[in-house]
Scaffold this motif. Structure first.
Motif, PDB file in Angstrom:
ATOM      1  N   SER A 310       0.830  -1.205   0.000  1.00  0.00           N
ATOM      2  CA  SER A 310       0.000   0.000   0.000  1.00  0.00           C
ATOM      3  C   SER A 310       0.865   1.257   0.000  1.00  0.00           C
ATOM      4  O   SER A 310       0.602   2.217  -0.738  1.00  0.00           O
ATOM      5  N   LEU A 311       1.916   1.254   0.812  1.00  0.00           N
ATOM      6  CA  LEU A 311       2.823   2.399   0.832  1.00  0.00           C
ATOM      7  C   LEU A 311       3.525   2.557  -0.514  1.00  0.00           C
ATOM      8  O   LEU A 311       3.716   3.670  -1.014  1.00  0.00           O
ATOM      9  N   ARG A 312       3.881   1.436  -1.123  1.00  0.00           N
ATOM     10  CA  ARG A 312       4.524   1.497  -2.435  1.00  0.00           C
ATOM     11  C   ARG A 312       3.564   2.082  -3.467  1.00  0.00           C
ATOM     12  O   ARG A 312       3.960   2.889  -4.312  1.00  0.00           O
ATOM     13  N   ALA A 313       2.296   1.662  -3.420  1.00  0.00           N
ATOM     14  CA  ALA A 313       1.305   2.195  -4.355  1.00  0.00           C
ATOM     15  C   ALA A 313       1.110   3.694  -4.160  1.00  0.00           C
ATOM     16  O   ALA A 313       0.842   4.430  -5.115  1.00  0.00           O
ATOM     17  N   ALA A 314       1.256   4.152  -2.914  1.00  0.00           N
ATOM     18  CA  ALA A 314       1.125   5.588  -2.623  1.00  0.00           C
ATOM     19  C   ALA A 314       2.429   6.334  -2.866  1.00  0.00           C
ATOM     20  O   ALA A 314       2.464   7.561  -2.748  1.00  0.00           O
ATOM     21  N   ALA A 315       3.495   5.597  -3.205  1.00  0.00           N
ATOM     22  CA  ALA A 315       4.822   6.191  -3.401  1.00  0.00           C
ATOM     23  C   ALA A 315       5.293   6.912  -2.150  1.00  0.00           C
ATOM     24  O   ALA A 315       5.803   8.023  -2.185  1.00  0.00           O
ATOM     25  N   VAL A 316       5.095   6.256  -1.006  1.00  0.00           N
ATOM     26  CA  VAL A 316       5.503   6.806   0.289  1.00  0.00           C
ATOM     27  C   VAL A 316       6.380   5.775   1.001  1.00  0.00           C
ATOM     28  O   VAL A 316       6.058   4.589   1.025  1.00  0.00           O
ATOM     29  N   ARG A 317       7.484   6.247   1.581  1.00  0.00           N
ATOM     30  CA  ARG A 317       8.374   5.345   2.306  1.00  0.00           C
ATOM     31  C   ARG A 317       7.875   5.168   3.745  1.00  0.00           C
ATOM     32  O   ARG A 317       7.294   6.090   4.331  1.00  0.00           O
ATOM     33  N   LEU A 440      -4.810   1.931   4.545  1.00  0.00           N
ATOM     34  CA  LEU A 440      -4.948   3.215   3.875  1.00  0.00           C
ATOM     35  C   LEU A 440      -3.761   4.101   4.222  1.00  0.00           C
ATOM     36  O   LEU A 440      -3.216   4.029   5.330  1.00  0.00           O
ATOM     37  N   VAL A 441      -3.373   4.940   3.269  1.00  0.00           N
ATOM     38  CA  VAL A 441      -2.332   5.940   3.485  1.00  0.00           C
ATOM     39  C   VAL A 441      -2.989   7.314   3.357  1.00  0.00           C
ATOM     40  O   VAL A 441      -3.587   7.625   2.324  1.00  0.00           O
ATOM     41  N   LEU A 442      -2.901   8.113   4.418  1.00  0.00           N
ATOM     42  CA  LEU A 442      -3.487   9.444   4.435  1.00  0.00           C
ATOM     43  C   LEU A 442      -2.402  10.503   4.550  1.00  0.00           C
ATOM     44  O   LEU A 442      -1.348  10.267   5.165  1.00  0.00           O
ATOM     45  N   GLU A 443      -2.686  11.674   4.005  1.00  0.00           N
ATOM     46  CA  GLU A 443      -1.724  12.772   3.998  1.00  0.00           C
ATOM     47  C   GLU A 443      -2.467  14.071   4.264  1.00  0.00           C
ATOM     48  O   GLU A 443      -3.613  14.259   3.836  1.00  0.00           O
ATOM     49  N   GLU A 444      -1.803  14.978   4.961  1.00  0.00           N
ATOM     50  CA  GLU A 444      -2.419  16.274   5.206  1.00  0.00           C
ATOM     51  C   GLU A 444      -2.542  17.055   3.890  1.00  0.00           C
ATOM     52  O   GLU A 444      -1.793  16.825   2.933  1.00  0.00           O
TER      53      GLU A 444
END
Length: 976
Positions: A310-317, A440-444
């Protein structure tokens, strides 16, 4: 995806402001929090939502229907209103033509229980009368006692002709769509305690695929009956205290809540000037398929890989994540697996750098609502830039390990920005007792002064691995080449790499590589086609075991307690599990009939000698099954439990005052013997048999499929709604294969009585498009389809039974009962917007064809608007499977699709039956179209594939239209 609106209805909480106050207080002093920590009203139970007042009149609901509404329907309407108001509506308009409504509930609703009990009470009253006679009462007193009991229960339980519509889970999103004039998709979903995560994932998929412009997700859970908590307790999941992170925990406190989220694409929200709480960068679901009784996944490896993917799909480490909202189930084994996977994912991070929490410390486990509750908490925390505190009864040992990157925030504090100016980011974890994992990956989202509208969102800059913003390089995808076509059909080439990708808007064809069905007395697809080919209806009198005619059959009259018909397309259920499945006899007996039937049909679909190879179910998948979300097993168990509580009421009946205490004791003993002994011990298997999502979970788990299981209810269009979900998952590449279809057993006393009360049933037999059509006949059935992307099926040499080219969906947003030409037209037009051929190229329409005069007339009028716009080479053939098998409700679309694909395979236009005289009010000439009673060769023009359409229109104004195309064998070499 941008979260632009939030609603929160929990005990003592109304609205996002009050919800934020609840989750941000270090020691909240509320009744629900007290209950979560062992100071509540009872074992594992927190306060509920019964005291919350809602003004129903503001939603324009007719008084005749208001009394039949489930309490959950009322609460969800209010949550929808509050969420829209929170986002600035109606002052800020929404794209109503393309706004979806997705709801999530789990277990039966109060009106379902009341209606089932009201019908079952007739049998109980008869047993009381018989027992009274045996105990010494005279015939008059015994009869009066039975009538007194019926009257008392009718007053207590209520009753209305609108009960059948009011009790349905899919009526909830339909009612919301009607109240706010939304014309997008409307569906209800269930996936146990992953329900609202799955609903959010579905909304995200529609938005990313360009199928909608806004999505309203509403999820709720109430303790509709004591049976819910007892069934969970029988599995060892209920505790007296909520300790989300206790390694030795024994379960959770069961809570109540209704929440809502309004989602838009980020670009749309920025353009519209919306207040954005947070953005969803990714929403992923995985499943851990394990045979046997349902239980949550304990796989540390799968939990870690789900989060990593999921983090990879969001391009987040992983190191960019500062807060994790955990499942926090409070079940020791699950807690240890979750925290171990988290620690491994964040290995190498600084000690205590990742804060963790779970909203279950405040709410308990709100089950179907759990995902929305968790996402709302994190979105508000990102918006307020504060880390919320976690309240634990005592510190769990997992956080005492030296050097762990995880920490439990005991106090609320500022949420610092990420390193080097990175946005604040968080993840949300979810899990279900059926084995599904969610991430889920959330971001401000920057405040307006930090990020002027129109300049683009900073986290979308560069996927080159520079990591200025803490993002990982984006995953690669290999495109599926679209070749120049020499005919009306787009051609696709399979890449040498064996991988393919195309944007959802491109409408990549979806191949049907296997099919199976069981309807009425046709236990497989071949016998189904033989019956259709013969032209002989399979409708007849239902068995006495299904409809006790002495109790429930009263021909010729509308009644709240009787059915005026005894006809149906009844099926005899399998007596044993399919060969090869290790299901105990006790577990199989505890399953709902729909679960048993679906298992049998799945055995045919996945048979080892099927033409498709093992590769057809390799990779990640989806199992989406259309179903009534309130299964008969749960309703019956609840009714039986409730009837056992009536003994004191029976003993006090005035008509029995002449009996001695000893005679009354004898009476109650006799009733118990005939109705069955009190079910004092609820067995662990009961819960599994009560879950609608358990149908799909059984298929995934028993057949070892790496496939997320979901149940979907869209009234009579449920099967096609499930097909739509499968097509979307395949086109978006979140699934490599999908099983989709529907199942329902509509031949039962409860449904026949409730449908008769509204005058929906035929007094004779289903006769679509006939001048004498007077309603539908109920039928039992299940149809399932195995789907793959077209390119993958070509590559692996699968037998291709047909291609799904387009799926259109809409809601009338007018009436819950009366069909609408405009709404049906929308669904058809949206399907054709996805393909490269015109309506005039379609040869056959498998119509909804309910067999009601109004329904048939409206459907043909809608067909004429779309299919009659251009000259046709030959009339459009129209038919309906309902004339053979009756109306199978949630399975109706699968019956229609099965009939269409088999007709395409046999190159034969299927006949209709029960048709004597075409209804002259049907303007078939405007299409032009014809309804035939004999099979005929299905011929088509040179080089033209056979094409068909399948329609399903459900109560609540829910409309689906599917376009199907023949796979032409000569193009199997790699393009078409």
């Amino acid at each position: 995806m941008a979260i632009v609106g939030i609603a929160a209805l929990y005990p003592g909480v109304q609205g996002p402001e009050e919800y934020w106050q609840l989750v941000s207080e270090e020691r909240p002093d509320t009744a629900v929090s007290a209950a979560a920590h062992g100071r509540g009203p009872g074992l594992g139970i927190s306060p509920g939502l019964d005291d919350m007042e809602v003004d129903v009149a503001r939603f324009g609901i007719p008084p005749a229907q208001a009394g039949s509404m489930a309490r959950m329907q009322i609460l969800m309407l209010e949550a929808a209103r509050q969420c829209l108001a929170d986002a600035g509506h109606p002052g800020r308009p929404l794209p109503v033509e393309r706004t979806d409504v997705v709801t999530g509930t789990c277990f039966g609703l109060d009106r379902q229980h009341a209606n089932a009990l009201r019908v079952e009470a007739s049998r109980y009253a008869r047993e009381v009368e018989r027992a009274a006679l045996s105990a010494g009462a005279d015939r008059e007193s015994a009869g009066q006692a039975a009538e007194e009991l019926r009257t008392l229960l009718a007053r207590r339980l209520g009753g209305s002709p609108h009960d059948r519509v009011g009790e349905m889970a899919s009526t909830i999103p339909a009612r919301i769509a009607t109240a706010f004039k939304f014309h997008g998709r409307t569906l209800a979903m269930e996936a146990a305690d992953a329900t609202s995560y799955a609903a959010v994932a579905q909304a995200v998929q529609h938005l990313r695929g360009g199928l909608s412009d806004a999505a309203l997700v509403v999820a709720g859970q109430r303790r509709e009956s004591p049976l819910f908590a007892r069934a969970l307790d029988a599995k060892g999941l209920i505790s007296t205290v909520s300790r989300p992170f206790a390694a030795d925990g024994g379960g959770f406190v069961l809570g109540e809540g209704v929440g809502a989220l309004l989602l838009k694409r980020l670009s749309t929200a920025v353009r519209d000037g919306d207040r954005i709480y947070a953005t969803i960068l990714d929403c992923s679901l995985r499943h851990d398929p394990r045979p046997g009784p349902f239980s949550s996944s304990l796989s540390v490896g799968l939990r870690r890989s789900t989060a990593a993917d999921s983090l990879r799909a969001a391009a987040v480490r992983p190191e960019a994540i500062q807060y994790v909202e955990c499942v926090g189930s409070g079940v020791g084994q699950e807690v240890r697996a979750e925290l171990e996977a988290l620690a491994a994912l964040h290995e190498g991070a600084a000690a205590g750098s990742v804060a963790v929490g779970s909203v279950k410390d405040r709410l308990g486990h709100t089950f179907a609502n759990a995902g929305v509750a968790a996402i709302s908490k994190v979105a508000l925390a990102l918006h307020h830039r504060r880390i919320p505190p976690q309240w634990e009864a005592r510190s769990p040992s997992e956080f005492e390990r030296s050097g762990t990157p995880l920490r439990l925030p005991g106090a609320s504090g500022p949420w610092p920005p990420g390193d080097e100016g990175r946005p604040r980011r968080a993840t949300v974890h979810g899990a279900s007792l059926t084995g599904t994992l969610c991430h889920l990956v959330l971001e401000e989202h920057p405040a307006p002064e930090e990020h002027p509208a129109g300049q683009g969102h900073p986290v979308r800059e560069g996927h080159d691995g520079a990591d200025r913003l803490g993002r990982a390089p984006a995953a690669e995808s290999v495109p599926l080449t679209r070749l120049p076509g020499d005919g009306p059909v787009a051609r696709y080439a399979v890449q040498d790499s064996g991988s393919a990708s195309v944007s959802p808007s491109d409408g990549e064809p979806i191949a049907v590589v296997a099919l199976a069905g069981w309807f009425a007395d046709s236990p497989d697809a071949e016998s189904f086609w033989h019956a259709v080919r013969s032209g002989v209806s399979r409708i007849g009198p239902v068995p006495e075991t299904v409809l006790d005619r002495d109790l429930y059959y009263a021909p010729g009259a509308l009644s709240l307690t009787h059915s005026y018909t005894d006809q149906g397309g009844h099926t005899t259920l399998p007596a044993a599990p399919p060969p090869g499945l290790r299901i105990t006899s006790s577990r199989y007996a505890s399953m709902d009939g729909a679960q048993r039937l679906a298992l049998g049909v799945a055995a045919q679909l996945l048979a080892s000698d099927a033409p498709h190879g093992a590769s057809a179910v390799s990779g990640r998948g989806l199992v989406a099954v259309g179903s009534n979300l309130g299964l008969t097993r749960e309703r019956r168990a609840n009714a039986e439990s409730s009837l056992q509580d009536l003994e004191e009421t029976v003993a006090q009946l005035a008509a029995l005052n002449g009996l001695s205490p000893l005679q009354k004791k004898s009476l109650l003993t006799s009733v118990r013997e005939h109705m069955g002994p009190p079910d004092e011990a609820v067995l662990p298997d009961l819960l599994d048999g009560c879950l609608a999502g358990g149908i799909a979970a059984l298929l995934a788990n028993e057949y070892g499929l790496d496939a997320v299981p979901l149940a979907v209810e869209a009234a009579c269009a449920s099967s096609l709604a499930a097909l739509d979900m499968a097509v979307g998952a395949l086109r978006s590449r979140t699934a490599d294969f999908a099983i989709a279809g529907g199942v329902e057993l509509a031949c039962n006393a409860r449904d026949m009585v409730l449908c008769s009360a509204l005058g929906l049933l035929s007094h004779s037999r289903n006769a679509p498009f006939d001048a004498g059509a007077d309603g539908f006949t109920p039928g039992d059935g299940c149809g399932l389809f195995l789907l793959r992307r077209y390119g993958d099926a070509l590559r692996d040499g699968d037998e291709i039974l047909g291609l799904i080219r387009g799926v259109g969906a809409s809601n009338d947003a007018k009436s819950l009962i009366a069909p609408d030409v405009g709404g049906q037209t929308r669904a058809m037009e949206r399907a054709f917007a996805q393909v490269d051929f015109a309506p005039s190229a379609v040869d056959y329409l498998e119509a909804h064809g309910t067999g009601t005069k109004v329904g048939d007339r409206v459907e043909i009028a809608a067909v004429a608007r779309v299919y009659g716009r251009a000259p046709r080479a030959r009339p459009l053939e129209i038919g309906s499977a309902k004339s053979f098998y009756g109306h199978t409700f949630a399975a109706a679309g699968s019956a229609g699709l099965l009939r269409t694909l088999l007709a395409m395979r046999e190159r034969t236009l299927p006949p209709n039956t029960n048709l004597r005289t075409i209804n002259p009010a049907l303007d078939l000439a405007a299409v032009p179209a014809r309804v035939s009673t004999e099979p005929s060769p299905w011929v088509t023009g040179p080089g033209q594939p056979r094409r068909a359409a399948v329609s399903s229109f459900g109560t609540g104004g829910i409309n689906y239209h599917v376009l199907v195309e023949e796979h032409v064998e000569e193009h199997r070499g790699g393009s078409r």
